[in-house]
Motif scaffolding. Structure first.
Motif, PDB file in Angstrom:
ATOM      1  N   GLY A  90     -44.545 -30.564 -20.705  1.00  0.00           N
ATOM      2  CA  GLY A  90     -45.144 -29.444 -21.420  1.00  0.00           C
ATOM      3  C   GLY A  90     -46.055 -28.639 -20.517  1.00  0.00           C
ATOM      4  N   GLY A  91     -46.141 -27.353 -20.820  1.00  0.00           N
ATOM      5  CA  GLY A  91     -47.072 -26.485 -20.110  1.00  0.00           C
ATOM      6  C   GLY A  91     -46.693 -26.155 -18.680  1.00  0.00           C
ATOM      7  N   ILE A  92     -45.490 -26.458 -18.274  1.00  0.00           N
ATOM      8  CA  ILE A  92     -45.097 -26.230 -16.882  1.00  0.00           C
ATOM      9  C   ILE A  92     -45.104 -24.747 -16.540  1.00  0.00           C
ATOM     10  CG2 ILE A  92     -43.186 -26.477 -15.241  1.00  0.00           C
ATOM     11  CD1 ILE A  92     -42.444 -29.074 -16.603  1.00  0.00           C
ATOM     12  N   THR A  93     -44.768 -23.915 -17.511  1.00  0.00           N
ATOM     13  CA  THR A  93     -44.682 -22.475 -17.233  1.00  0.00           C
ATOM     14  C   THR A  93     -46.018 -21.860 -16.824  1.00  0.00           C
ATOM     15  OG1 THR A  93     -43.846 -20.395 -18.136  1.00  0.00           O
ATOM     16  CG2 THR A  93     -45.139 -21.777 -19.623  1.00  0.00           C
ATOM     17  N   GLN A  94     -47.124 -22.506 -17.130  1.00  0.00           N
ATOM     18  CA  GLN A  94     -48.446 -21.962 -16.810  1.00  0.00           C
ATOM     19  C   GLN A  94     -48.680 -21.816 -15.310  1.00  0.00           C
ATOM     20  OE1 GLN A  94     -51.542 -24.112 -18.907  1.00  0.00           O
ATOM     21  NE2 GLN A  94     -50.301 -24.282 -20.781  1.00  0.00           N
ATOM     22  N   GLY A 120     -46.349 -25.074 -24.417  1.00  0.00           N
ATOM     23  CA  GLY A 120     -47.311 -26.006 -24.990  1.00  0.00           C
ATOM     24  C   GLY A 120     -48.378 -26.400 -23.986  1.00  0.00           C
ATOM     25  N   PRO A 121     -49.235 -27.316 -24.367  1.00  0.00           N
ATOM     26  CA  PRO A 121     -50.297 -27.760 -23.459  1.00  0.00           C
ATOM     27  C   PRO A 121     -49.737 -28.624 -22.332  1.00  0.00           C
ATOM     28  CG  PRO A 121     -50.325 -29.065 -25.461  1.00  0.00           C
ATOM     29  CD  PRO A 121     -49.317 -27.988 -25.684  1.00  0.00           C
ATOM     30  N   THR A 122     -50.410 -28.593 -21.201  1.00  0.00           N
ATOM     31  CA  THR A 122     -50.014 -29.462 -20.095  1.00  0.00           C
ATOM     32  C   THR A 122     -50.322 -30.914 -20.432  1.00  0.00           C
ATOM     33  OG1 THR A 122     -52.153 -29.168 -19.023  1.00  0.00           O
ATOM     34  CG2 THR A 122     -50.391 -27.667 -18.367  1.00  0.00           C
ATOM     35  N   THR A 123     -49.611 -31.812 -19.801  1.00  0.00           N
ATOM     36  CA  THR A 123     -49.842 -33.246 -19.962  1.00  0.00           C
ATOM     37  C   THR A 123     -50.393 -33.802 -18.650  1.00  0.00           C
ATOM     38  OG1 THR A 123     -47.635 -33.911 -19.206  1.00  0.00           O
ATOM     39  CG2 THR A 123     -47.877 -33.323 -21.527  1.00  0.00           C
ATOM     40  N   SER A 124     -50.684 -35.083 -18.653  1.00  0.00           N
ATOM     41  CA  SER A 124     -51.196 -35.707 -17.432  1.00  0.00           C
ATOM     42  C   SER A 124     -50.188 -35.632 -16.295  1.00  0.00           C
ATOM     43  CB  SER A 124     -51.551 -37.175 -17.718  1.00  0.00           C
ATOM     44  OG  SER A 124     -50.410 -37.887 -18.169  1.00  0.00           O
ATOM     45  N   ARG A 125     -48.918 -35.519 -16.624  1.00  0.00           N
ATOM     46  CA  ARG A 125     -47.888 -35.460 -15.582  1.00  0.00           C
ATOM     47  C   ARG A 125     -47.629 -34.039 -15.090  1.00  0.00           C
ATOM     48  NH1 ARG A 125     -44.589 -40.091 -15.202  1.00  0.00           N
ATOM     49  NH2 ARG A 125     -44.966 -41.671 -16.809  1.00  0.00           N
ATOM     50  N   LYS A 135     -50.035 -31.273 -15.221  1.00  0.00           N
ATOM     51  CA  LYS A 135     -51.197 -30.400 -15.001  1.00  0.00           C
ATOM     52  C   LYS A 135     -51.311 -29.915 -13.556  1.00  0.00           C
ATOM     53  CE  LYS A 135     -54.354 -34.367 -14.553  1.00  0.00           C
ATOM     54  NZ  LYS A 135     -55.544 -35.028 -15.130  1.00  0.00           N
ATOM     55  N   LEU A 136     -50.719 -30.641 -12.608  1.00  0.00           N
ATOM     56  CA  LEU A 136     -50.760 -30.227 -11.202  1.00  0.00           C
ATOM     57  C   LEU A 136     -49.380 -29.817 -10.706  1.00  0.00           C
ATOM     58  CD1 LEU A 136     -53.130 -32.997  -9.773  1.00  0.00           C
ATOM     59  CD2 LEU A 136     -53.736 -30.668 -10.496  1.00  0.00           C
ATOM     60  N   PHE A 137     -48.543 -29.354 -11.598  1.00  0.00           N
ATOM     61  CA  PHE A 137     -47.154 -29.013 -11.279  1.00  0.00           C
ATOM     62  C   PHE A 137     -47.110 -27.825 -10.317  1.00  0.00           C
ATOM     63  CE2 PHE A 137     -42.789 -27.876 -11.730  1.00  0.00           C
ATOM     64  CZ  PHE A 137     -42.120 -28.988 -12.218  1.00  0.00           C
ATOM     65  N   ALA A 138     -46.400 -27.972  -9.201  1.00  0.00           N
ATOM     66  CA  ALA A 138     -46.287 -26.908  -8.206  1.00  0.00           C
ATOM     67  C   ALA A 138     -45.012 -26.101  -8.422  1.00  0.00           C
ATOM     68  CB  ALA A 138     -46.292 -27.503  -6.803  1.00  0.00           C
ATOM     69  N   ASP A 139     -45.100 -24.813  -8.100  1.00  0.00           N
ATOM     70  CA  ASP A 139     -43.932 -23.946  -8.257  1.00  0.00           C
ATOM     71  C   ASP A 139     -42.909 -24.225  -7.163  1.00  0.00           C
ATOM     72  OD1 ASP A 139     -42.383 -22.052  -9.478  1.00  0.00           O
ATOM     73  OD2 ASP A 139     -43.753 -20.381  -9.161  1.00  0.00           O
ATOM     74  N   LEU A 140     -41.821 -23.480  -7.184  1.00  0.00           N
ATOM     75  CA  LEU A 140     -40.710 -23.732  -6.287  1.00  0.00           C
ATOM     76  C   LEU A 140     -41.074 -23.524  -4.822  1.00  0.00           C
ATOM     77  CD1 LEU A 140     -37.816 -21.912  -8.200  1.00  0.00           C
ATOM     78  CD2 LEU A 140     -38.460 -24.326  -8.321  1.00  0.00           C
TER      79      LEU A 140
END
Length: 492
Positions: A361-365, A432-437, A439-444
């Motif tokens: 969730g929240g990856i698009t942010q 949706g909201p980010t999760t613990s997995r 929240k630090l998601f990096a783009d391509l």
């Protein structure tokens, strides 16, 4: 001779890479695949739709038995040659941010599989087709068994048993057809596919030959109820192997129906084609409903692929020009879309270590590039107008609806269900909201973006100007349908 290069070159490159022990194995494999794509693109651009088989070769293989090394590219195979040349370098590029043990073997197996796939789509001899059909199984088996997940051994064994079982039926049918051919100048019989087309088989013989071929190709696609190997194999295989399976290898089954079943046993198709369409439509609906219930992204896409290939099979058995045209262009479109979607799932897994939608969730942010590419591949998969999936599904549904209104309406559910499970996957993972997995998601990264760019170009090219592909296949499809109709009448 171009066809000979397309088959031999990746095999030679794979042999050299297998023996290579340097630090640039990935780059060497990518360069080799790009050279193959350049020649596949040349074959597509230089192909003359008004002519028959082109760029071919023909040499004795077992001359005393009339078995030859004969291959070429025609209007039925040209899009699949292009697809195979296009996807393999993109699949290799998708691994640039990943590390695999024994990389030389990993990339060599991918190129060996490309060589076998090129052989399948260009063979003009029945036994040569069978050789490449089986040869394609060996690299994908080792890719899944050596680099797959925890359950890879049992899953790949099931896959191997299924496909070998089906191929034995095809071998029996090929041997039977071979012995029905009349003597030639050099041998007692011929295994040329063109000579198989000239046979006049009894209705009883056509019925069992139909089922022998259909079972072999239905397992490879797969079609309900021969699909049980597929979801687990797709999930347990490393993502590049899954891309090869879903993007290219399953097309061997649809191609086989067009190349062998319809022109060789038209009375068998007339007798059992409706049963085959019903099985395909059951698979369309069943696969889509199961996809809606999935929580694992990779498994969801696997069931989506199962549903989509059912529509291709139904379009082929509709025995209409629009259905056949739709199957050919949809094989190209589906390969592009499913490789893009599996790559999205792999990117998300590599950054979060999960593919479970309830943990995302929240990856698009934080990922504008991934969001855009993901949405484009998704829209192509759900057949939005002006994307590549639309023209193929429209032609396929038109063909099935022409064959039988009720079956056409049932097959049309694929569009509704497809939108449900694809948009649900996008919503659960990206919004949706980010999760613990996440929240630090990096783009391509740059290499990841370069995988998506050609795929996106193809999504819109096919969707906006499909004529550039349909015009290549149209004369061959028209001739095939005319031949099938004439042959069926003459056999009655």
């Amino acid at each position: 001779m171009l066809t000979l290069f397309l088959i031999l070159y990746p095999a030679v490159a794979a042999t050299l890479i297998f023996a290579f022990r340097g630090e640039r194995i990935k780059l060497a494999a990518l360069i080799a695949a790009l050279v193959e794509f350049a020649y596949a693109g040349y074959a597509f651009l230089g192909f003359r739709p008004d002519a028959s088989s082109q760029f071919g070769f023909d040499y004795p293989w077992i001359g005393s038995l009339g078995i030859r090394l004969s291959a070429g590219i025609d209007g039925i195979s040209v899009l699949l040659v292009l697809l195979t040349g296009l996807l393999v370098p993109l699949i290799i590029l998708s691994t640039f941010n990943r590390s695999y043990k024994q990389p030389a073997a990993f990339y060599a197996l991918m190129l060996f599989m490309q060589a076998a796939l090129m052989g399948v789509f260009t063979a003009r001899d029945g036994f040569l087709f069978y050789f490449f059909f089986e040869a394609a199984l060996i690299p994908i088996y080792f890719l899944a068994a050596m680099w797959g997940g925890e359950n890879r051994i049992s899953v790949t064994f099931k896959f191997f048993v299924y496909t070998i079982f089906g191929s034995l039926f095809m071998l029996v049918a090929l041997v039977y057809l071979y012995y029905q051919t009349p003597p030639t100048d050099v041998a007692a019989h011929s295994s040329a596919i063109a000579d198989f087309y000239k046979l006049t088989l009894t209705p009883e013989a056509q019925n069992w030959v139909f089922w022998a071929f259909f079972i072999a190709f239905a397992i490879k696609m797969p079609v309900f109820p021969f699909h049980t190997w597929q979801p687990d194999t797709y999930v347990e295989s490393p993502t590049p192997a899954t891309m090869l399976l879903a993007g290219i290898m399953l097309k061997m089954g649809v191609y086989g129906l067009i190349r062998f079943v319809l022109p060789i046993v038209p009375l068998g198709v007339e007798a059992w084609g409706k049963t085959a369409i019903i099985l395909a439509v059951i698979g369309i609906v069943y696969g889509a409903i199961i996809a809606i219930r999935q929580r694992d992204m990779k498994r969801l896409i696997a069931y989506s692929s199962f549903s989509h290939v059912g529509l291709m099979a139904a379009g082929v058995f509709s025995q209409t020009e629009t259905g056949m045209q739709g199957a050919l262009v949809q094989m190209l479109a589906h390969g592009i879309n499913v490789v893009g979607l599996f790559f999205v799932a792999d990117i998300i897994f590599s950054r979060t270590n999960t593919r479970q939608l309830d943990q995302l969730g929240g990856i698009t942010q934080s990922t504008p590039k991934l969001t855009v590419y993901f949405m484009i591949m998704l829209l192509g998969s759900v057949a939005l107008p002006l994307t590549n999936g639309f023209i193929g599904e429209f032609l396929l549904l038109h063909g099935v609806f022409t064959y039988n209104h009720y079956l056409g309406l049932a097959a049309g559910l694929t569009i509704i269900f497809g939108a449900v499970y694809m948009l649900r996957m996008f919503q659960k993972s990206m919004f949706g909201p980010t999760t613990s997995r996440t929240k630090l998601f990096a783009d391509l990264t740059n290499s990841e973006s370069w995988v998506f760019i050609p795929l996106v170009v193809m999504v819109f090219w096919i969707g906006i100007y499909p004529h550039s592909f349909l015009k290549v296949t149209e004369p061959a499809v028209a001739n095939l349908m005319k031949y099938i109709g004439t042959t069926a009448v003459s056999m009655k």
